[in-house]
Motif scaffolding. Sequence first.
Motif, mmCIF file in Angstrom:
data_model
loop_
_atom_site.group_PDB
_atom_site.id
_atom_site.type_symbol
_atom_site.label_atom_id
_atom_site.label_comp_id
_atom_site.label_asym_id
_atom_site.label_seq_id
_atom_site.Cartn_x
_atom_site.Cartn_y
_atom_site.Cartn_z
ATOM 1 N N GLU A 1 3.714 3.202 -4.966
ATOM 2 C CA GLU A 1 2.911 3.842 -6.009
ATOM 3 C C GLU A 1 3.027 3.146 -7.354
ATOM 4 O O GLU A 1 2.246 3.421 -8.260
ATOM 5 C CB GLU A 1 3.303 5.309 -6.149
ATOM 6 N N GLN B 1 0.815 -1.211 0.000
ATOM 7 C CA GLN B 1 0.000 0.000 0.000
ATOM 8 C C GLN B 1 0.851 1.264 0.000
ATOM 9 O O GLN B 1 0.391 2.315 -0.447
ATOM 10 C CB GLN B 1 -0.957 -0.001 1.195
ATOM 11 N N ARG C 1 -7.606 -5.563 -3.878
ATOM 12 C CA ARG C 1 -8.043 -4.260 -4.382
ATOM 13 C C ARG C 1 -6.858 -3.331 -4.615
ATOM 14 O O ARG C 1 -6.792 -2.621 -5.619
ATOM 15 C CB ARG C 1 -9.054 -3.646 -3.423
ATOM 16 N N ASN C 2 -5.910 -3.337 -3.677
ATOM 17 C CA ASN C 2 -4.709 -2.526 -3.850
ATOM 18 C C ASN C 2 -3.920 -2.998 -5.062
ATOM 19 O O ASN C 2 -3.422 -2.192 -5.841
ATOM 20 C CB ASN C 2 -3.847 -2.582 -2.587
ATOM 21 N N TRP C 3 -3.809 -4.318 -5.241
ATOM 22 C CA TRP C 3 -3.071 -4.870 -6.373
ATOM 23 C C TRP C 3 -3.683 -4.398 -7.691
ATOM 24 O O TRP C 3 -2.967 -3.981 -8.591
ATOM 25 C CB TRP C 3 -3.048 -6.404 -6.306
ATOM 26 N N ARG C 4 -4.981 -4.450 -7.786
ATOM 27 C CA ARG C 4 -5.649 -4.015 -9.029
ATOM 28 C C ARG C 4 -5.467 -2.512 -9.262
ATOM 29 O O ARG C 4 -5.272 -2.075 -10.390
ATOM 30 C CB ARG C 4 -7.144 -4.336 -8.985
ATOM 31 N N ASP C 5 -5.538 -1.727 -8.181
ATOM 32 C CA ASP C 5 -5.500 -0.270 -8.320
ATOM 33 C C ASP C 5 -4.097 0.289 -8.546
ATOM 34 O O ASP C 5 -3.946 1.349 -9.154
ATOM 35 C CB ASP C 5 -6.091 0.396 -7.072
ATOM 36 N N THR C 6 -3.084 -0.386 -8.041
ATOM 37 C CA THR C 6 -1.717 0.122 -8.156
ATOM 38 C C THR C 6 -1.226 -0.026 -9.595
ATOM 39 O O THR C 6 -1.301 -1.111 -10.169
ATOM 40 C CB THR C 6 -0.775 -0.647 -7.207
ATOM 41 N N PRO C 7 -0.691 1.040 -10.175
ATOM 42 C CA PRO C 7 -0.097 0.916 -11.508
ATOM 43 C C PRO C 7 1.067 -0.081 -11.474
ATOM 44 O O PRO C 7 1.814 -0.144 -10.494
ATOM 45 C CB PRO C 7 0.394 2.331 -11.820
ATOM 46 N N TRP D 1 -5.088 -5.169 -16.036
ATOM 47 C CA TRP D 1 -5.201 -4.728 -14.654
ATOM 48 C C TRP D 1 -4.257 -3.579 -14.315
ATOM 49 O O TRP D 1 -3.415 -3.687 -13.438
ATOM 50 C CB TRP D 1 -5.013 -5.899 -13.688
ATOM 51 N N ASN D 2 -4.438 -2.455 -15.015
ATOM 52 C CA ASN D 2 -3.703 -1.243 -14.695
ATOM 53 C C ASN D 2 -2.193 -1.443 -14.870
ATOM 54 O O ASN D 2 -1.398 -1.027 -14.043
ATOM 55 C CB ASN D 2 -4.044 -0.780 -13.269
#
Length: 189
Positions: free
Chosen positions: A45, A42, A79-85, A98-99
């Motif tokens: 970035e 988390q 969720r963090n894995w998917r959202d993190t570039p 997935w980003n």
Amino acid sequence: MRKLICGMNLTLDGYIAAVGDDIGWSGPPNDELFQWWLDHEQASELSLYGRKLWETMSSYWPTGDQRPDATPAQIAFARNWRDTPKVVFSSTLDTVDWNTRLVTGDAIAEITRLKAEDGGPMTVGGATLAGAAMRAGLIDEYVIATHPVLVGGGTPFFTALDSWVNLDLVETRTSPGGVILTRYRTTRR
């Protein structure tokens, strides 16, 4: 300038996978160990992956939060894995999801460029990619979970280096099950 962090689970004898890419020695992480990894993820970035680690992570985490037995920490991790570039370095993959963006060229040049940008910390994972970053002197911090098992061979965590790398111990603690959690900062002398 961004900080590059290399994190990995490894055996006491220094392997990230036993012979045959077997990672069964690590078993399912206990809640404390899982939370420790989640906290580190988390704080990042941007995640940099080699192909093998990407294939392992992308086979589970895109839907890891939808599994009926998922814990709150696993849901947060997914969720963090998917959202993190993410950036995947591979000469054999054609597409990533997935980003994530794919880099097929010079990994060291791209990591050097990314480090020079403004922004928060980046993590790097995968034996080949992390090894190349180690040899190039690009890693600023090592985050290691050392498991109390000896496997005798396989994929080593540390690669052959051209010169010494001095480290300062930043954190150490023991997780249930005897896993030693450590963080080291690279000292530039």
